[in-house]
Scaffold this motif. Sequence first.
Motif, PDB file in Angstrom:
ATOM      1  N   GLY A  46       0.792  -1.230   0.000  1.00 53.19           N
ATOM      2  CA  GLY A  46       0.000   0.000   0.000  1.00 53.19           C
ATOM      3  C   GLY A  46       0.818   1.272   0.000  1.00 53.19           C
ATOM      4  N   ASN A  47       2.085   1.182  -0.381  1.00 54.16           N
ATOM      5  CA  ASN A  47       2.993   2.333  -0.436  1.00 54.16           C
ATOM      6  C   ASN A  47       2.948   3.170   0.845  1.00 54.16           C
ATOM      7  OD1 ASN A  47       4.334   2.130  -2.993  1.00 54.16           O
ATOM      8  ND2 ASN A  47       2.388   2.633  -3.976  1.00 54.16           N
ATOM      9  N   PRO A  48       3.295   2.551   1.968  1.00 59.39           N
ATOM     10  CA  PRO A  48       3.230   3.282   3.243  1.00 59.39           C
ATOM     11  C   PRO A  48       4.151   4.484   3.297  1.00 59.39           C
ATOM     12  CG  PRO A  48       4.439   1.212   3.497  1.00 59.39           C
ATOM     13  CD  PRO A  48       3.797   1.178   2.145  1.00 59.39           C
ATOM     14  N   GLN A  49       5.244   4.470   2.540  1.00 57.57           N
ATOM     15  CA  GLN A  49       6.221   5.563   2.572  1.00 57.57           C
ATOM     16  C   GLN A  49       5.658   6.860   2.006  1.00 57.57           C
ATOM     17  OE1 GLN A  49       6.096   3.241   0.335  1.00 57.57           O
ATOM     18  NE2 GLN A  49       6.593   4.091  -1.653  1.00 57.57           N
ATOM     19  N   GLN A  50       4.489   6.806   1.402  1.00 57.58           N
ATOM     20  CA  GLN A  50       3.885   8.010   0.821  1.00 57.58           C
ATOM     21  C   GLN A  50       2.941   8.720   1.798  1.00 57.58           C
ATOM     22  OE1 GLN A  50       1.996   6.804  -2.846  1.00 57.58           O
ATOM     23  NE2 GLN A  50       3.920   6.163  -3.796  1.00 57.58           N
ATOM     24  N   ARG A  51       2.825   8.217   3.009  1.00 58.86           N
ATOM     25  CA  ARG A  51       1.820   8.736   3.936  1.00 58.86           C
ATOM     26  C   ARG A  51       2.348   9.778   4.913  1.00 58.86           C
ATOM     27  NH1 ARG A  51      -1.054   3.021   5.662  1.00 58.86           N
ATOM     28  NH2 ARG A  51      -0.821   2.008   3.626  1.00 58.86           N
ATOM     29  N   TYR A  52       3.620  10.154   4.811  1.00 59.89           N
ATOM     30  CA  TYR A  52       4.194  11.141   5.719  1.00 59.89           C
ATOM     31  C   TYR A  52       5.373  11.813   5.025  1.00 59.89           C
ATOM     32  CZ  TYR A  52       6.323   6.552   6.449  1.00 59.89           C
ATOM     33  OH  TYR A  52       6.850   5.301   6.241  1.00 59.89           O
ATOM     34  N   PRO A  53       5.645  13.081   5.359  1.00 57.13           N
ATOM     35  CA  PRO A  53       6.813  13.750   4.774  1.00 57.13           C
ATOM     36  C   PRO A  53       8.104  13.141   5.299  1.00 57.13           C
ATOM     37  CG  PRO A  53       5.778  15.140   6.428  1.00 57.13           C
ATOM     38  CD  PRO A  53       4.875  13.959   6.248  1.00 57.13           C
ATOM     39  N   ILE A  54       9.114  13.114   4.450  1.00 57.48           N
ATOM     40  CA  ILE A  54      10.363  12.411   4.760  1.00 57.48           C
ATOM     41  C   ILE A  54      11.565  13.326   4.557  1.00 57.48           C
ATOM     42  CG2 ILE A  54      11.935  10.629   3.854  1.00 57.48           C
ATOM     43  CD1 ILE A  54       9.468   8.854   3.459  1.00 57.48           C
ATOM     44  N   VAL A  55      12.517  13.242   5.477  1.00 53.85           N
ATOM     45  CA  VAL A  55      13.860  13.790   5.278  1.00 53.85           C
ATOM     46  C   VAL A  55      14.772  12.591   5.016  1.00 53.85           C
ATOM     47  CG1 VAL A  55      15.761  15.107   6.267  1.00 53.85           C
ATOM     48  CG2 VAL A  55      13.389  15.725   6.819  1.00 53.85           C
ATOM     49  N   HIS A  56      15.448  12.601   3.872  1.00 54.04           N
ATOM     50  CA  HIS A  56      16.256  11.465   3.423  1.00 54.04           C
ATOM     51  C   HIS A  56      17.729  11.833   3.565  1.00 54.04           C
ATOM     52  CE1 HIS A  56      16.836   8.231   0.048  1.00 54.04           C
ATOM     53  NE2 HIS A  56      16.974   7.720   1.251  1.00 54.04           N
ATOM     54  N   VAL A  57      18.512  11.003   4.280  1.00 56.75           N
ATOM     55  CA  VAL A  57      19.886  11.366   4.652  1.00 56.75           C
ATOM     56  C   VAL A  57      20.873  10.325   4.134  1.00 56.75           C
ATOM     57  CG1 VAL A  57      21.441  11.991   6.532  1.00 56.75           C
ATOM     58  CG2 VAL A  57      18.993  12.470   6.739  1.00 56.75           C
ATOM     59  N   ALA A  58      21.820  10.774   3.308  1.00 59.55           N
ATOM     60  CA  ALA A  58      22.906   9.918   2.805  1.00 59.55           C
ATOM     61  C   ALA A  58      24.238  10.529   3.227  1.00 59.55           C
ATOM     62  CB  ALA A  58      22.826   9.789   1.289  1.00 59.55           C
ATOM     63  N   GLY A  59      25.336   9.821   2.935  1.00 57.23           N
ATOM     64  CA  GLY A  59      26.671  10.323   3.246  1.00 57.23           C
ATOM     65  C   GLY A  59      27.574   9.189   3.671  1.00 57.23           C
ATOM     66  N   THR A  60      28.859   9.469   3.771  1.00 55.11           N
ATOM     67  CA  THR A  60      29.814   8.470   4.242  1.00 55.11           C
ATOM     68  C   THR A  60      29.927   8.518   5.757  1.00 55.11           C
ATOM     69  OG1 THR A  60      31.098   8.749   2.204  1.00 55.11           O
ATOM     70  CG2 THR A  60      32.164   7.594   4.025  1.00 55.11           C
ATOM     71  N   LYS A  61      30.163   9.711   6.283  1.00 58.98           N
ATOM     72  CA  LYS A  61      30.325   9.878   7.725  1.00 58.98           C
ATOM     73  C   LYS A  61      29.289  10.871   8.246  1.00 58.98           C
ATOM     74  CE  LYS A  61      32.584   8.212   9.951  1.00 58.98           C
ATOM     75  NZ  LYS A  61      32.291   6.906  10.617  1.00 58.98           N
ATOM     76  N   GLY A  62      28.806  10.592   9.437  1.00 54.93           N
ATOM     77  CA  GLY A  62      27.931  11.529  10.114  1.00 54.93           C
ATOM     78  C   GLY A  62      26.470  11.445   9.747  1.00 54.93           C
ATOM     79  N   LYS A  63      26.098  10.532   8.843  1.00 51.48           N
ATOM     80  CA  LYS A  63      24.692  10.517   8.437  1.00 51.48           C
ATOM     81  C   LYS A  63      23.785  10.034   9.562  1.00 51.48           C
ATOM     82  CE  LYS A  63      25.403   6.214   5.770  1.00 51.48           C
ATOM     83  NZ  LYS A  63      24.467   5.157   6.072  1.00 51.48           N
ATOM     84  N   GLY A  64      24.241   9.082  10.359  1.00 48.69           N
ATOM     85  CA  GLY A  64      23.426   8.628  11.466  1.00 48.69           C
ATOM     86  C   GLY A  64      23.247   9.708  12.517  1.00 48.69           C
ATOM     87  N   SER A  65      24.346  10.385  12.882  1.00 50.65           N
ATOM     88  CA  SER A  65      24.272  11.463  13.872  1.00 50.65           C
ATOM     89  C   SER A  65      23.392  12.599  13.368  1.00 50.65           C
ATOM     90  CB  SER A  65      25.675  11.989  14.178  1.00 50.65           C
ATOM     91  OG  SER A  65      26.490  10.988  14.733  1.00 50.65           O
ATOM     92  N   THR A  66      23.592  12.986  12.113  1.00 47.60           N
ATOM     93  CA  THR A  66      22.800  14.076  11.536  1.00 47.60           C
ATOM     94  C   THR A  66      21.325  13.712  11.503  1.00 47.60           C
ATOM     95  OG1 THR A  66      24.700  14.744  10.185  1.00 47.60           O
ATOM     96  CG2 THR A  66      22.531  15.545   9.501  1.00 47.60           C
ATOM     97  N   ALA A  67      21.026  12.495  11.074  1.00 47.89           N
ATOM     98  CA  ALA A  67      19.631  12.045  11.028  1.00 47.89           C
ATOM     99  C   ALA A  67      19.022  12.000  12.420  1.00 47.89           C
ATOM    100  CB  ALA A  67      19.557  10.668  10.362  1.00 47.89           C
ATOM    101  N   ALA A  68      19.799  11.543  13.412  1.00 46.02           N
ATOM    102  CA  ALA A  68      19.294  11.474  14.783  1.00 46.02           C
ATOM    103  C   ALA A  68      18.969  12.864  15.316  1.00 46.02           C
ATOM    104  CB  ALA A  68      20.319  10.790  15.679  1.00 46.02           C
ATOM    105  N   MET A  69      19.795  13.850  14.999  1.00 43.81           N
ATOM    106  CA  MET A  69      19.522  15.216  15.445  1.00 43.81           C
ATOM    107  C   MET A  69      18.256  15.761  14.798  1.00 43.81           C
ATOM    108  SD  MET A  69      23.243  17.067  15.645  1.00 43.81           S
ATOM    109  CE  MET A  69      24.684  16.032  15.502  1.00 43.81           C
ATOM    110  N   ILE A  70      18.099  15.527  13.498  1.00 48.78           N
ATOM    111  CA  ILE A  70      16.893  16.008  12.812  1.00 48.78           C
ATOM    112  C   ILE A  70      15.652  15.356  13.418  1.00 48.78           C
ATOM    113  CG2 ILE A  70      15.667  16.051  10.602  1.00 48.78           C
ATOM    114  CD1 ILE A  70      18.466  16.072   9.246  1.00 48.78           C
ATOM    115  N   ALA A  71      15.715  14.049  13.651  1.00 49.61           N
ATOM    116  CA  ALA A  71      14.573  13.344  14.235  1.00 49.61           C
ATOM    117  C   ALA A  71      14.264  13.868  15.628  1.00 49.61           C
ATOM    118  CB  ALA A  71      14.848  11.838  14.271  1.00 49.61           C
ATOM    119  N   SER A  72      15.299  14.141  16.427  1.00 45.18           N
ATOM    120  CA  SER A  72      15.093  14.640  17.781  1.00 45.18           C
ATOM    121  C   SER A  72      14.400  16.004  17.762  1.00 45.18           C
ATOM    122  CB  SER A  72      16.440  14.734  18.514  1.00 45.18           C
ATOM    123  OG  SER A  72      16.281  15.171  19.847  1.00 45.18           O
ATOM    124  N   VAL A  73      14.809  16.872  16.848  1.00 44.05           N
ATOM    125  CA  VAL A  73      14.185  18.192  16.751  1.00 44.05           C
ATOM    126  C   VAL A  73      12.735  18.079  16.306  1.00 44.05           C
ATOM    127  CG1 VAL A  73      14.198  20.372  15.477  1.00 44.05           C
ATOM    128  CG2 VAL A  73      16.332  19.451  16.393  1.00 44.05           C
TER     129      VAL A  73
END
Length: 474
Positions: A46-73
């Motif tokens: 049912g294409n669940p990924q279309q039901r909410y706005p998304i911030v998509h994070v890529a990178g070699t280093k720091g992507k997990g930390s950066t994503a965690a900060m965005i999610a926390s905010v």
Amino acid sequence: MDTETAYQEALTYLYSFVDYSMTRALQFSPEKFDLSRMERLLERLGNPQQRYPIVHVAGTKGKGSTAAMIASVLTAAGYRVGFYTSPHLQDFSERMQLDGRLISHRQLADLVAEMKPVAAEIPQLTTFELTTAAAFLFFARQGATAAVIEVGLGGRLDATNVVSPLVSVITSISYDHMNLLGSTLGQIAAEKAGIIKPGRPVVSAPQKMEALEVIEHTAESRQSALTVVGRDVLFADWTHQMDGQTFLVWRAEEQETVNRWIDAGGDGPHGPVQLRTPLLGYHQVENAATAYAALLSVREAGLPVEDAAIQRGFAEVFWPGRFEVLRQEPPVVVDSAHNRDSALRLRLAIEDYLPGRPVVLLFGASEDKDLEGMFAELLPRVRQVVVTESFHPRAAKAEDLAALVRRFGRPVEIVRPARTALQRAMTLAGSSAAVVVAGSLFISAEARDAWQALGLPLRRFATWDEMDDESPLR
């Protein structure tokens, strides 16, 4: 069936599929990394990924930390936030978080059971594809009003790259997974920039010119507004202690105002934004500035985020295993540095937070990493080394690590398993030296397990099944 049995059966099922993270060598090719499988799977769900706005994070280093900060905010801003990350540190459920809590084992087991008939209709699915789909479905079922999705590997052909994000984010790009992504920064950047979607804004961390040129070209060709941290959004570290650090961040067009604030000795009402984060190291200031720039883009894209939520979200973020101070005196620090660039950042953090302190390094790594490069960065700052091996099938042999350490003229001991290795490193450190754990996420996870097994205090993620009967989890 009891919850833990059902949970273990679900994990066994997921790992029965192809899991490229456990593969020693593979070729990054459309035959293996084919988004059409993921698209078919999500369509049947049912294409669940279309039901909410998304911030998509890529990178070699720091992507997990950066994503965690965005999610926390976003959580602090009052959104119901799904956060998908990989790999996990200690519990598979860490990969799927809602409002900062882990999916319960029962919820994960039930989701996997529900997905089995659908998965049976699609040949050649992978563990990561199924896990990603389960996360998308979980967030939709729980009424997520925003989600932060971390790329697993690369970007262009990653299973998460089926989303249509509100904002795309690319953190620092360096040399890693070169057998998969390419041998130059430009080639690696091209894979990461594959998450940029036509007409959708993209934020980039500071990059080396070779990588930045690729990102700029991709953004321009897809008519995506590009914000570059270090050019359009500026930052500086301010203060740092063992329990957190503060930093400054401002838009480039505010530079004249910031100049007057600086000339006034950092006093006055019109200075840069000042934020605090418990994540340590200058590299986390860079990650935080990237997260801040992404949140500005989120605002501009129509998702309100108040300044107070930004302050609170950065201050409350929890992201273990990244220069995580388990004990301040004598210091025990757990980090997940696993390539040369991250080893350099770790060494700089050691200089900032443990100046002049002798260091005993507990090290284990995957055999396909730049082991010599990591040691070249770390060992000049280390008194002695304890090498060990994680459970992972790609783990480098401790004997091989020890031989390499000796080439750098440092004393080394081989200790297995990691739990015993941590105790030995602490004994060698005594009361005067610091213990620093590094080399891989797997070693940092096992060190945290060992620390907890010693009965020492350890902060862990909360889970939804720890809530009372009125929990909104369905």
